[in-house]
Design a protein around this motif. Structure first.
Motif, PDB file in Angstrom:
ATOM      1  N   HIS A 364      36.187  46.287  38.320  1.00  0.00           N
ATOM      2  CA  HIS A 364      36.596  47.281  39.315  1.00  0.00           C
ATOM      3  C   HIS A 364      36.744  46.631  40.691  1.00  0.00           C
ATOM      4  O   HIS A 364      37.725  46.873  41.406  1.00  0.00           O
ATOM      5  CB  HIS A 364      35.564  48.407  39.359  1.00  0.00           C
ATOM      6  CG  HIS A 364      35.973  49.560  40.223  1.00  0.00           C
ATOM      7  ND1 HIS A 364      35.065  50.409  40.822  1.00  0.00           N
ATOM      8  CD2 HIS A 364      37.211  50.000  40.613  1.00  0.00           C
ATOM      9  CE1 HIS A 364      35.714  51.313  41.526  1.00  0.00           C
ATOM     10  NE2 HIS A 364      37.014  51.091  41.412  1.00  0.00           N
ATOM     11  N   ARG A 365      35.783  45.782  41.061  1.00  0.00           N
ATOM     12  CA  ARG A 365      35.863  45.106  42.366  1.00  0.00           C
ATOM     13  C   ARG A 365      37.011  44.107  42.403  1.00  0.00           C
ATOM     14  O   ARG A 365      37.497  43.760  43.472  1.00  0.00           O
ATOM     15  CB  ARG A 365      34.534  44.425  42.691  1.00  0.00           C
ATOM     16  CG  ARG A 365      33.427  45.410  43.048  1.00  0.00           C
ATOM     17  CD  ARG A 365      32.310  44.729  43.814  1.00  0.00           C
ATOM     18  NE  ARG A 365      31.598  43.756  43.018  1.00  0.00           N
ATOM     19  CZ  ARG A 365      30.541  44.043  42.269  1.00  0.00           C
ATOM     20  NH1 ARG A 365      30.073  45.280  42.218  1.00  0.00           N
ATOM     21  NH2 ARG A 365      29.934  43.112  41.568  1.00  0.00           N
ATOM     22  N   SER A 366      37.427  43.656  41.224  1.00  0.00           N
ATOM     23  CA  SER A 366      38.548  42.719  41.165  1.00  0.00           C
ATOM     24  C   SER A 366      39.862  43.396  41.544  1.00  0.00           C
ATOM     25  O   SER A 366      40.760  42.764  42.113  1.00  0.00           O
ATOM     26  CB  SER A 366      38.661  42.121  39.760  1.00  0.00           C
ATOM     27  OG  SER A 366      39.796  41.304  39.631  1.00  0.00           O
ATOM     28  N   GLU A 370      38.323  48.745  48.056  1.00  0.00           N
ATOM     29  CA  GLU A 370      37.326  49.733  48.456  1.00  0.00           C
ATOM     30  C   GLU A 370      36.012  49.535  47.712  1.00  0.00           C
ATOM     31  O   GLU A 370      34.924  49.691  48.287  1.00  0.00           O
ATOM     32  CB  GLU A 370      37.864  51.150  48.227  1.00  0.00           C
ATOM     33  CG  GLU A 370      38.921  51.588  49.214  1.00  0.00           C
ATOM     34  CD  GLU A 370      38.397  51.621  50.648  1.00  0.00           C
ATOM     35  OE1 GLU A 370      37.198  51.902  50.846  1.00  0.00           O
ATOM     36  OE2 GLU A 370      39.202  51.376  51.572  1.00  0.00           O
ATOM     37  N   ALA A 371      36.089  49.193  46.431  1.00  0.00           N
ATOM     38  CA  ALA A 371      34.874  48.942  45.654  1.00  0.00           C
ATOM     39  C   ALA A 371      34.138  47.717  46.186  1.00  0.00           C
ATOM     40  O   ALA A 371      32.906  47.692  46.254  1.00  0.00           O
ATOM     41  CB  ALA A 371      35.224  48.762  44.182  1.00  0.00           C
ATOM     42  N   GLN A 372      34.907  46.715  46.558  1.00  0.00           N
ATOM     43  CA  GLN A 372      34.293  45.525  47.137  1.00  0.00           C
ATOM     44  C   GLN A 372      33.683  45.834  48.499  1.00  0.00           C
ATOM     45  O   GLN A 372      32.585  45.370  48.837  1.00  0.00           O
ATOM     46  CB  GLN A 372      35.346  44.420  47.277  1.00  0.00           C
ATOM     47  CG  GLN A 372      34.798  43.051  47.643  1.00  0.00           C
ATOM     48  CD  GLN A 372      34.127  42.357  46.481  1.00  0.00           C
ATOM     49  OE1 GLN A 372      33.077  42.788  46.032  1.00  0.00           O
ATOM     50  NE2 GLN A 372      34.731  41.286  45.997  1.00  0.00           N
ATOM     51  N   ARG A 377      29.682  46.208  52.949  1.00  0.00           N
ATOM     52  CA  ARG A 377      29.238  46.958  54.123  1.00  0.00           C
ATOM     53  C   ARG A 377      27.720  47.097  54.200  1.00  0.00           C
ATOM     54  O   ARG A 377      27.184  47.462  55.244  1.00  0.00           O
ATOM     55  CB  ARG A 377      29.888  48.339  54.124  1.00  0.00           C
ATOM     56  CG  ARG A 377      31.335  48.328  54.607  1.00  0.00           C
ATOM     57  CD  ARG A 377      31.962  49.685  54.467  1.00  0.00           C
ATOM     58  NE  ARG A 377      33.316  49.713  55.016  1.00  0.00           N
ATOM     59  CZ  ARG A 377      34.253  50.580  54.642  1.00  0.00           C
ATOM     60  NH1 ARG A 377      33.979  51.484  53.699  1.00  0.00           N
ATOM     61  NH2 ARG A 377      35.453  50.545  55.184  1.00  0.00           N
ATOM     62  N   LYS A 378      27.037  46.816  53.097  1.00  0.00           N
ATOM     63  CA  LYS A 378      25.572  46.819  53.151  1.00  0.00           C
ATOM     64  C   LYS A 378      25.071  45.729  54.095  1.00  0.00           C
ATOM     65  O   LYS A 378      23.998  45.857  54.683  1.00  0.00           O
ATOM     66  CB  LYS A 378      24.997  46.601  51.749  1.00  0.00           C
ATOM     67  CG  LYS A 378      25.280  47.712  50.763  1.00  0.00           C
ATOM     68  CD  LYS A 378      24.688  47.372  49.406  1.00  0.00           C
ATOM     69  CE  LYS A 378      24.957  48.469  48.385  1.00  0.00           C
ATOM     70  NZ  LYS A 378      24.380  48.148  47.056  1.00  0.00           N
ATOM     71  N   LEU A 383      32.811  46.293  58.617  1.00  0.00           N
ATOM     72  CA  LEU A 383      33.941  45.749  57.862  1.00  0.00           C
ATOM     73  C   LEU A 383      34.851  46.872  57.369  1.00  0.00           C
ATOM     74  O   LEU A 383      34.387  47.898  56.873  1.00  0.00           O
ATOM     75  CB  LEU A 383      33.416  44.947  56.673  1.00  0.00           C
ATOM     76  CG  LEU A 383      34.359  43.924  56.032  1.00  0.00           C
ATOM     77  CD1 LEU A 383      34.726  42.840  57.029  1.00  0.00           C
ATOM     78  CD2 LEU A 383      33.703  43.318  54.803  1.00  0.00           C
ATOM     79  N   ASN A 384      36.165  46.665  57.504  1.00  0.00           N
ATOM     80  CA  ASN A 384      37.168  47.630  57.058  1.00  0.00           C
ATOM     81  C   ASN A 384      38.123  46.993  56.058  1.00  0.00           C
ATOM     82  O   ASN A 384      38.186  45.763  55.934  1.00  0.00           O
ATOM     83  CB  ASN A 384      37.948  48.173  58.255  1.00  0.00           C
ATOM     84  CG  ASN A 384      37.054  48.894  59.239  1.00  0.00           C
ATOM     85  OD1 ASN A 384      36.288  49.783  58.866  1.00  0.00           O
ATOM     86  ND2 ASN A 384      37.120  48.503  60.512  1.00  0.00           N
ATOM     87  N   ALA A 385      38.894  47.825  55.371  1.00  0.00           N
ATOM     88  CA  ALA A 385      39.813  47.330  54.343  1.00  0.00           C
ATOM     89  C   ALA A 385      40.831  46.350  54.911  1.00  0.00           C
ATOM     90  O   ALA A 385      41.183  45.358  54.262  1.00  0.00           O
ATOM     91  CB  ALA A 385      40.519  48.500  53.672  1.00  0.00           C
TER      92      ALA A 385
END
Length: 454
Positions: A364-366, A370-372, A377-378, A383-385
């Motif tokens: 999914h992160r690949s 947004e998933a990444q 952001r933790k 950080l933004n897209a």
């Protein structure tokens, strides 16, 4: 000493422009052409042949040439240049050794190797930076693991490590947030491709020879009493005889080892790690130090991290997805043999079942920025897209046992039957293989010395 019987040069496509010299191969001995090919069967004789021109293989060749300047040594590399795979396609980190179990080869050789590589880089004037690493806990359930990591690093005698409280984290990386962190001041960054080329120059300066374009097809034992040797044949028909053979074949290490009767296990499974790049507007915010997550011992990979590069860029990642080719840097790179080996590998099937949910998250992160971002952001809330763009990829040669366990430590093997006294295979040298390369090379050279000169 075995003397080379032939030297010959096969055209300008094998010119090593970065060394500014022609490969010094062969001379005049040429056997009759093969009936099935127009290429001639060339046979040469060496004391030691090193199969694999990645950083571990080249470092080993260099070390052997320093110890034995009178021996004839050759590196055999299937590509037309050295260090084209794991040695080139990585994040460029010099590791300090904080992650590895105390007493393991990884821990020992990483700590030793880091000291050696820093000394080497300084002596050669190779650009590098000792920028440190911040391992950041962002959730309460990570605090205990962070403390255990700290204790592990101390037990492995990693120099200079310290715990950093929440209020002090901005002193190390102003824009990162966390509950607590471990700081390793001896972690650094370098371009490992430059290091490979420097090792190769040292090797050539000691009269070592390099043959690119040599894709090993098989090994054959030649029983000649005291002059017994191993014959390596390339797919193009060239044959090299050597009294001793060291292999460091990375992504193909299991296949090469099997040619001398080694167990098929551990098998190499290729995992592609895909990176994002920070936008130029955000690069300067991460120029001070590496930022890593606290590793989860239940999971097979380390997790995404922020890594500054020497050119000023910042790599973010990697994730980990199964590659469809052993050297598949893109989803479009497909090799049916590699796919078939992977999907019929019982170890991989067990690993996939064990980490099915985590595997889906990696995929999914690949495909989803947004998933990444949700993970990143933790550590970096701002950080933004638009701050992320698709970056390069690397492929990790992950060794896997039949039970689906990742083989994390270095693995060496010698083959079976008559090959045992003439071969040494580096079957698993994952990260921190580059950092540890000089230390690994010394260990391999000592084993070669004991067996070649017993």
């Amino acid at each position: 000493m075995i003397s080379a019987t032939c030297r010959h040069y096969f055209g300008s496509k094998y010119f090593f422009s970065h060394l500014n010299v022609l490969p010094r191969w062969f001379s005049s001995h040429t056997e009759s052409p093969q009936s099935s090919s127009q290429s001639a069967s060339i046979r040469c004789l060496y004391d030691i042949a090193i199969v694999g021109g990645g950083i571990v293989g080249v470092a080993t060749a260099r070390e052997l040439s320093l110890r034995h300047p009178d021996l004839k040594l050759i590196i055999l590399e299937k590509e037309n240049d050295l260090g084209q795979h794991q040695s080139k396609n990585n994040s460029g980190v010099i590791h300090s050794g904080i992650y590895y179990p105390p007493g393991s080869l990884k821990a020992k050789l990483c700590v030793q190797g880091a000291k050696k590589i820093y000394r080497y880089l300084a002596e050669k004037g190779i650009e590098h930076k000792k920028i440190g690493k911040l391992v950041v806990a962002v959730e309460n359930n990570e605090l205990f693991r962070l403390e255990k990591l700290f204790e592990r690093a101390k037990a492995s005698k990693v120099p200079g490590i310290e715990m950093v409280e929440e209020r002090d984290i901005p002193q190390y990386q102003p824009h990162v947030r966390g509950l607590r962190a471990l700081y390793s001041p001896t972690t650094g960054i370098v371009d490992w491709s430059v290091v490979v080329r420097s090792f190769a120059k040292d090797f050539r300066d000691n009269n070592g020879e390099i043959m690119p374009g040599f894709r090993v097809e098989n090994f054959k034992y030649i029983d000649s009493g005291e002059n017994s040797r191993v014959r390596l044949r390339s797919k193009s028909g060239i044959e090299i005889d050597a009294k001793f053979v060291v292999t460091a074949a990375g992504l193909h290490s299991d296949r090469i080892a099997a040619m001398t009767g080694c167990s098929p296990h551990p098998k190499i499974v290729p995992f592609r790690g895909e990176y994002f790049l920070l936008s130029p507007q955000k690069e300067s915010l991460f120029s001070k130090t590496n930022v890593y997550p606290v590793p989860d011992p239940r999971l097979p990979f380390l997790g995404v991290h922020f890594t500054p590069r020497l050119d000023g860029s910042v790599w973010v990642g990697p994730n980990a997805v199964l590659a469809t080719k052993r050297e598949g840097y893109s989803p479009k790179d497909i090799d049916l043999r590699d796919i078939l080996e992977s999907i019929t590998n019982p170890g991989l099937l067990k690993l996939g079942l064990k980490y099915f949910r985590e595997g889906l998250q990696e995929i999914h992160r690949s495909i989803s920025i947004e998933a990444q971002l949700k993970v990143l952001r933790k550590y970096f809330p701002d950080l933004n897209a638009e701050d992320l763009v698709k970056g390069p990829s690397g492929v990790r040669a992950q060794a896997l046992d039949p039970n689906g366990n990742l083989v994390e430590d270095f693995v060496f093997d010698s083959g079976s039957g008559p090959f045992q006294n003439h071969c040494l295979h580096v079957r698993n040298a994952p990260s921190p293989g580059a950092t540890s390369s000089l230390a690994i090379a010394e260990m391999i050279a000592e084993q070669v010395d004991r067996r070649l000169f017993k």
